[in-house]
Design an enzyme around this catalytic site. Structure first.
Site, PDB file in Angstrom:
ATOM      1  N   GLU A 381       0.962  -1.094   0.041  1.00 17.45           N
ATOM      2  CA  GLU A 381       0.017   0.128   0.127  1.00 17.45           C
ATOM      3  C   GLU A 381       0.878   1.222  -0.168  1.00 17.45           C
ATOM      4  OE1 GLU A 381      -2.178   2.711  -0.717  1.00 17.45           O
ATOM      5  OE2 GLU A 381      -3.327   0.742  -0.132  1.00 17.45           O
ATOM      6  N   HIS A 449      -4.900  -1.808  -7.045  1.00 17.81           N
ATOM      7  CA  HIS A 449      -5.999  -1.236  -6.373  1.00 17.81           C
ATOM      8  C   HIS A 449      -5.696   0.293  -6.442  1.00 17.81           C
ATOM      9  CE1 HIS A 449      -8.759  -4.478  -4.795  1.00 17.81           C
ATOM     10  NE2 HIS A 449      -8.102  -5.023  -5.451  1.00 17.81           N
ATOM     11  N   GLU A 450      -6.852   1.116  -6.685  1.00 19.14           N
ATOM     12  CA  GLU A 450      -6.851   2.609  -7.060  1.00 19.14           C
ATOM     13  C   GLU A 450      -5.882   2.774  -8.453  1.00 19.14           C
ATOM     14  OE1 GLU A 450      -7.836   1.481  -3.399  1.00 19.14           O
ATOM     15  OE2 GLU A 450      -5.752   1.353  -3.582  1.00 19.14           O
ATOM     16  N   GLU A 474     -15.912  -4.085  -0.976  1.00 17.13           N
ATOM     17  CA  GLU A 474     -15.661  -3.267   0.390  1.00 17.13           C
ATOM     18  C   GLU A 474     -16.651  -2.261   0.778  1.00 17.13           C
ATOM     19  OE1 GLU A 474     -12.213  -0.439  -0.878  1.00 17.13           O
ATOM     20  OE2 GLU A 474     -12.074  -2.603  -1.629  1.00 17.13           O
TER      21      GLU A 474
END
Length: 667
Positions: A381, A449-450, A474
């Site tokens: 992340e 992701h993103e 989510e």
């Protein structure tokens, strides 16, 4: 087919598909003769139009560019030469919806030159496929100066209005918005893919392919039913920075008489370059469990705390579940230093990609996983702090490689990269491509992701497995949730771009261990159906593993493949319903997924897709009679029956529900 016969076919296509209507108008048609592109040079101004059979899709529309500190490039042209060709190949993807893909098109390249001033050259290539059209610009190096694009003048002047399904561009939450349905004539500035059903009934998808070293394209509404390319800018206002030459992504329109044909189109993939990874043996489609859903429903935390999710103890428990349930991959989020309760805020958060969190030992976990036949999926992340990530990316990926990890999920939570640049501007486009190439160097597959939107990169880099890029599962855990029609819209919008890591498989759709008042807004049977309707070579089994243990419905999740030999869409209406069947690449079995929006439906399905003269056992997982997506939604009825290709099968879908079927060949 003999070589000489193939050459005759190509020559015929050139004569039939490419015609010169006047001195400054050229046309090409697709191999099946339905899709037509016309290039027109009118008073030195380049234009193009598109039609399908007897229906006009685009009336003459603009082409060209505006540059910084240089004259615009959109007028005073003459045609220098025109090159025409036809192309037909069949290629085999490393993984995908089908075993083979045909790439068949006609092409015309228009070479233009300004008649005065700088006398600059510009090439525009047009391709006509049976499933749509595409075009791109090629601007060759002309001098030593750099060149900055301030605007692309491409327009799409639709002949008629129609309904569009869209999400807004230039919003802080990237692509993660619920889809709006409205008339084209009322649009704002929107992301692509943009799906339109015209008043005359055509299904259209506007997108782009092979996006690299360029800003991504959004579409801005002009007057009436006209849309214009709107390139996503840098923070300083420039759109695209070049060294003096550039090739744009392909601007694409997928064209279908019925919505289901949009889903089986391979146009986006066919416009990307062939695979550049020589050894692909380490790229393996898979299903996976994860220390993930527990964080989203509040059972665990991402950060170090009394309810910390990523601990050595929890990881070993999940590995034991993987072994028991027959799932060979496990995602672990929150294993590294840097996680805090404010990790998701736009604050250039500092993560370490090599230092373990307290209570977690990476080597101990990966050794235990290996001993039990389970592969760990790593997680990076970035918090959109790209400066921090790129300083550590090699060390972080090298650590994964050292510990036998071949897959990594990479997040970019935040409204801007480095609190400055759009995820989908040229900076973001180049960043994601750099990460993908670096991952390939360390033999790591990637799940972004993103992300930046998908434009078919998986053909060139088959380690690009899946990405998010929409509101996924989510949102059901901690927000107002995704309404029942959301899952019936995504196949016709976001998923036309490529595989999505939607994270399906929540069988406890009432989320008994989650936040009060939250539920998944589907039935449990619909969660099973998503594995067939939503293609991805990696599919998460997103629920807590204890909700799978001893649950009879989990058998379908154990059985369903993620890599396919063939795909067919049996019925479909955008935002309403869809039924998809896929054939397993490694067996003779077929799988069916059918889902609906908030309306209950009954379908009679023709089973002629099955092999003739064969008997199948249909293992049927469907909504319990009388339930809805918000009443008794956990209940599933499981039954079996023998079927033949000549049979029909009735599917009963509850409101917000679905049906999943495995057709196991037995004779």
């Amino acid at each position: 087919m003999s070589k000489s016969f193939f050459q005759i076919i190509v020559f015929s296509l050139l004569i039939i598909s490419c015609s010169k209507k006047s001195n400054n108008t050229y046309e090409i048609t697709s191999p099946n003769g339905k899709n037509k592109i016309a290039f027109i040079l009118k008073n030195g101004i380049p234009l193009y139009s598109v039609s399908h059979s007897d229906k006009i899709i685009l009336t003459p529309s603009s082409l060209g560019f505006v540059f910084k500190n240089k004259d615009s490039l959109n007028t005073n042209f003459e045609i220098i030469n025109v090159n025409k060709e036809a192309f037909d190949e069949t290629w085999k993807p490393i993984w995908g919806e089908t075993q083979f893909i045909r790439n068949n098109y006609t092409q015309i390249s228009i070479n233009l030159k300004e008649k005065s001033h700088a006398k600059r050259d510009l090439k525009i290539q047009f391709r006509a496929f049976d499933d749509g059209i595409a075009f791109r610009y090629i601007y060759p190096q002309q001098g030593k100066d750099s060149l900055i694009i301030m605007d692309e003048l491409t327009t799409f002047n639709l002949q008629e209005d129609g309904y569009a399904w869209w999400i807004p561009a230039y919003k802080g939450n990237r692509y993660e918005y619920l889809t709006t349905k409205s008339l084209v004539s009322t649009l704002d500035t929107v992301h692509t893919p943009l799906t339109i059903k015209s008043n005359s009934g055509l299904s259209l998808s506007f997108h782009e392919a092979n996006l690299k070293d360029f800003a991504s394209m959004t579409l801005a509404h002009q007057k009436g039913t006209s849309l214009k390319c709107d390139l996503v800018p840098w923070a300083d206002g420039d759109k695209v920075k070049t060294n003096g030459s550039f090739t744009t992504p392909w601007r694409t329109i997928q064209i279908a008489d019925v919505p289901s044909d949009l889903i089986t189109s391979n146009l986006i993939l066919n416009l990307n370059d062939p695979n550049v990874i020589e050894d692909t043996s380490w790229i393996k489609p898979h299903k996976y469990l994860g220390i993930w859903w527990g964080m989203h429903i509040g059972k665990y935390s991402f950060w170090e705390s009394p309810i910390q999710g990523a601990t050595t103890k929890h990881a070993k428990e999940y590995i034991d579940y993987c072994k028991k349930l027959g799932i060979d991959h496990l995602l672990i989020e929150g294993w590294n230093k840097g996680w805090t309760p404010a990790w998701y805020e736009n604050a250039m958060h500092m993560f370490s990609f090599t230092e373990e969190a307290n209570n977690f030992n990476l080597k101990e976990v990966t050794d235990y996983a290996k001993a039990n036949g389970v592969s760990i999926i790593g997680y990076h992340e970035t918090g959109s702090n790209i400066i921090n990530y790129l300083k550590q990316i090699d060390a972080g990926m090298k650590l994964y490689q050292k510990n036998g990890i071949h897959d990594v999920k990479i997040g970019q939570v935040g409204s801007r990269l480095n609190m400055k640049e759009w995820h989908h501007g040229q900076f973001g486009v180049n960043y994601y491509r750099q990460v993908l190439k670096t991952a390939a160097k360390y033999k790591l597959t990637v799940n972004f992701h993103e992300p930046i939107k998908d434009t078919g990169e998986r053909r060139t880099y088959p380690n690009m497995m899946a990405r998010e890029g929409a509101r996924g599962q989510e949102y059901n855990a901690w927000s107002e949730g995704n309404p029942p029609n959301h899952t019936a819209i995504l196949p016709f919008t976001r998923m036309l771009a490529g595989p999505m890591d939607f994270t399906p498989g929540i069988l406890d759709v009432e989320i008994k261990q989650g936040y009060e008042g939250k539920d998944v807004h589907t039935t449990a049977a619909k969660q099973l159906a998503l594995y067939v309707v939503y293609f991805s070579p990696i599919q998460m089994l997103a629920d807590l593993p204890e909700n799978y243990d001893e649950n009879p419905a989990f058998k379908f999740l154990q059985d369903v493949p993620v890599d396919w030999n063939d795909t067919k869409v049996l019925n479909a209406e955008i935002g309403e319903y869809i039924t998809t069947v896929r054939k397993d690449k490694n067996s003779d079995d077929w799988y069916l997924g059918s889902l609906t929006n908030e309306k209950g439906r009954t379908f009679e399905i023709d089973l002629s897709f099955l092999d003739n003269n064969a008997t199948y056992e249909a293992q049927i997982y469907q909504d319990f009679k009388g339930i809805t997506w918000n009443k008794g939604a956990n209940k599933i009825t499981i039954s079996t029956k023998k079927v033949l290709a000549t049979d029909k099968l009735q599917l009963n879908l509850a409101p917000g529900g679905g049906t999943a079927v495995r057709f196991k060949k037995i004779e």
